[in-house]
Write a protein that holds these residues in place. Structure first.
Motif, mmCIF file in Angstrom:
data_model
loop_
_atom_site.group_PDB
_atom_site.id
_atom_site.type_symbol
_atom_site.label_atom_id
_atom_site.label_comp_id
_atom_site.label_asym_id
_atom_site.label_seq_id
_atom_site.Cartn_x
_atom_site.Cartn_y
_atom_site.Cartn_z
ATOM 1 N N GLY A 161 23.430 1.261 -9.053
ATOM 2 C CA GLY A 161 23.295 2.701 -8.888
ATOM 3 C C GLY A 161 21.914 3.078 -8.374
ATOM 4 N N THR A 162 20.889 2.482 -8.955
ATOM 5 C CA THR A 162 19.518 2.756 -8.527
ATOM 6 C C THR A 162 19.301 2.296 -7.096
ATOM 7 O OG1 THR A 162 18.767 2.498 -10.802
ATOM 8 C CG2 THR A 162 17.087 2.379 -9.086
ATOM 9 N N ALA A 163 19.785 1.123 -6.755
ATOM 10 C CA ALA A 163 19.591 0.594 -5.402
ATOM 11 C C ALA A 163 20.252 1.477 -4.353
ATOM 12 C CB ALA A 163 20.124 -0.831 -5.319
ATOM 13 N N VAL A 164 21.431 1.984 -4.634
ATOM 14 C CA VAL A 164 22.134 2.846 -3.681
ATOM 15 C C VAL A 164 21.344 4.131 -3.444
ATOM 16 C CG1 VAL A 164 24.189 4.298 -3.400
ATOM 17 C CG2 VAL A 164 24.427 1.908 -4.081
ATOM 18 N N VAL A 165 20.845 4.724 -4.506
ATOM 19 C CA VAL A 165 20.069 5.970 -4.379
ATOM 20 C C VAL A 165 18.778 5.723 -3.598
ATOM 21 C CG1 VAL A 165 18.796 7.706 -5.700
ATOM 22 C CG2 VAL A 165 21.080 7.019 -6.430
ATOM 23 N N VAL A 166 18.095 4.620 -3.891
ATOM 24 C CA VAL A 166 16.849 4.298 -3.177
ATOM 25 C C VAL A 166 17.131 4.075 -1.697
ATOM 26 C CG1 VAL A 166 15.056 2.529 -2.905
ATOM 27 C CG2 VAL A 166 15.593 3.430 -5.172
ATOM 28 N N LEU A 167 18.177 3.350 -1.374
ATOM 29 C CA LEU A 167 18.497 3.085 0.032
ATOM 30 C C LEU A 167 18.843 4.377 0.773
ATOM 31 C CD1 LEU A 167 18.640 0.827 2.094
ATOM 32 C CD2 LEU A 167 21.015 0.453 1.431
ATOM 33 N N ALA A 168 19.571 5.279 0.134
ATOM 34 C CA ALA A 168 19.890 6.566 0.765
ATOM 35 C C ALA A 168 18.620 7.383 1.005
ATOM 36 C CB ALA A 168 20.867 7.347 -0.116
ATOM 37 N N ALA A 169 17.743 7.436 0.011
ATOM 38 C CA ALA A 169 16.486 8.172 0.162
ATOM 39 C C ALA A 169 15.626 7.554 1.254
ATOM 40 C CB ALA A 169 15.735 8.196 -1.166
ATOM 41 N N LEU A 170 15.619 6.223 1.320
ATOM 42 C CA LEU A 170 14.824 5.538 2.337
ATOM 43 C C LEU A 170 15.329 5.849 3.739
ATOM 44 C CD1 LEU A 170 12.670 3.601 3.310
ATOM 45 C CD2 LEU A 170 14.244 1.711 2.795
ATOM 46 N N VAL A 192 7.026 -2.705 -0.201
ATOM 47 C CA VAL A 192 6.499 -3.304 -1.426
ATOM 48 C C VAL A 192 7.307 -2.732 -2.572
ATOM 49 C CG1 VAL A 192 4.517 -3.492 -2.972
ATOM 50 C CG2 VAL A 192 4.185 -3.609 -0.489
ATOM 51 N N VAL A 193 7.936 -3.598 -3.345
ATOM 52 C CA VAL A 193 8.683 -3.177 -4.531
ATOM 53 C C VAL A 193 7.893 -3.660 -5.739
ATOM 54 C CG1 VAL A 193 10.841 -3.332 -5.823
ATOM 55 C CG2 VAL A 193 10.886 -3.271 -3.317
ATOM 56 N N ASN A 194 7.423 -2.713 -6.540
ATOM 57 C CA ASN A 194 6.626 -3.033 -7.721
ATOM 58 C C ASN A 194 7.492 -2.870 -8.963
ATOM 59 O OD1 ASN A 194 3.917 -3.608 -8.878
ATOM 60 N ND2 ASN A 194 4.312 -1.669 -9.896
ATOM 61 N N GLY A 195 7.741 -3.989 -9.644
ATOM 62 C CA GLY A 195 8.616 -4.000 -10.810
ATOM 63 C C GLY A 195 9.880 -4.757 -10.459
ATOM 64 N N ILE A 196 10.003 -5.986 -10.924
ATOM 65 C CA ILE A 196 11.139 -6.821 -10.535
ATOM 66 C C ILE A 196 11.986 -7.117 -11.772
ATOM 67 C CG2 ILE A 196 11.839 -8.924 -9.306
ATOM 68 C CD1 ILE A 196 10.411 -6.878 -7.593
ATOM 69 N N VAL A 252 10.013 -7.608 2.793
ATOM 70 C CA VAL A 252 9.809 -7.100 1.437
ATOM 71 C C VAL A 252 8.785 -7.981 0.743
ATOM 72 C CG1 VAL A 252 10.850 -6.624 -0.812
ATOM 73 C CG2 VAL A 252 12.189 -6.256 1.262
ATOM 74 N N THR A 253 7.854 -7.333 0.070
ATOM 75 C CA THR A 253 6.920 -8.021 -0.803
ATOM 76 C C THR A 253 7.198 -7.524 -2.214
ATOM 77 O OG1 THR A 253 5.266 -8.063 0.958
ATOM 78 C CG2 THR A 253 4.492 -8.525 -1.270
ATOM 79 N N ALA A 254 7.545 -8.422 -3.104
ATOM 80 C CA ALA A 254 7.865 -8.065 -4.483
ATOM 81 C C ALA A 254 6.641 -8.320 -5.363
ATOM 82 C CB ALA A 254 9.053 -8.880 -4.975
ATOM 83 N N GLY A 272 8.264 2.058 -6.510
ATOM 84 C CA GLY A 272 7.762 1.724 -7.840
ATOM 85 C C GLY A 272 8.832 1.861 -8.891
ATOM 86 N N VAL A 273 9.156 0.774 -9.544
ATOM 87 C CA VAL A 273 10.146 0.782 -10.629
ATOM 88 C C VAL A 273 9.600 0.033 -11.838
ATOM 89 C CG1 VAL A 273 12.272 1.216 -9.333
ATOM 90 C CG2 VAL A 273 11.361 -1.098 -9.415
ATOM 91 N N SER A 274 8.318 0.249 -12.115
ATOM 92 C CA SER A 274 7.723 -0.386 -13.293
ATOM 93 C C SER A 274 7.220 0.694 -14.235
ATOM 94 C CB SER A 274 6.608 -1.353 -12.886
ATOM 95 O OG SER A 274 5.552 -0.657 -12.240
ATOM 96 N N ARG A 275 5.956 1.043 -14.129
ATOM 97 C CA ARG A 275 5.396 2.099 -14.975
ATOM 98 C C ARG A 275 4.667 3.089 -14.085
ATOM 99 N NH1 ARG A 275 -0.080 0.871 -15.741
ATOM 100 N NH2 ARG A 275 -0.594 -1.279 -15.240
#
Length: 196
Positions: free
Chosen positions: A78-87, A104-108, A127-129, A176-179
């Protein structure tokens, strides 16, 4: 229960899918898998919710293999779909192409892993994780979970090493998906022109 009832309402309102919230009083992945397998014959699909990484990967994977109905984990898919649409919308606004973007995706964890996979499948340039220890790089297995090792093997083709600051230098996109309060104005200034 209120969160799960809300999800059921969203399924009905947005897709005319009848959904029934079922809450389990357990975080034991084995018990979750067994319970879902036992009740699955009465359902057309399963939407998992609030199972933390790394257990979410095991639960979703086992259910996907054992059931003949769709299984998704809302915190991942669900989160990935929303992020891809926003992107896609953001890229249109700044005039960039997905295949030319370095993200850059922060929070794996659950969400970050699914976002990375969705970006790669959609055809993003690079992508850099990054996790709390820094940039994930293939071969740096000492502090990586099994899923982080898989993500490291699929990302960071430039073999960058270091902190979030090193990852963001010249990047087009930060997710950002960490803090909170990690991204500073100086870090944004280090990114490419028209950063997202």
């Amino acid at each position: 229960m209120p969160v799960m009832e809300g999800k059921a309402i969203l399924f009905k309102e947005l897709a005319d899918i009848d959904a029934i919230p079922i809450c389990l009083r357990s975080q034991d992945p084995e018990l979750i898998v067994q319970t879902v397998e036992q009740i699955a014959p009465g359902f057309g699909g399963i939407n998992l919710e609030d199972i933390a990484a790394p257990n979410c990967f095991m639960v979703e994977g086992r259910l996907h293999n054992s059931l003949d109905i769709p299984v998704m984990h809302d915190d991942q898919h669900g989160t990935a779909v929303v992020v891809l649409a926003a992107l896609r919308n953001a890229l249109f606004l700044v005039g960039k192409s997905l295949r030319d973007v370095r993200a850059v995706v922060n929070g794996i964890g659950a969400a970050g892993t699914a976002i990375v996979r969705a970006l790669l499948e959609a055809g993003i340039g690079e992508v850099t994780a990054v996790d709390r220890h820094g940039i994930l790089c293939e071969g740096d297995d000492d502090q990586q979970s099994t899923m982080q090792r898989i993500i490291a093997a699929q990302t960071n083709r430039e073999r960058r090493r270091g902190s979030l600051a090193a990852a963001l230098s010249g990047a087009d996109l930060f997710i950002g998906v960490s803090r909170g309060n990690i991204l500073t104005p100086d870090l944004v200034r280090s990114m490419a022109s028209d950063p997202i």
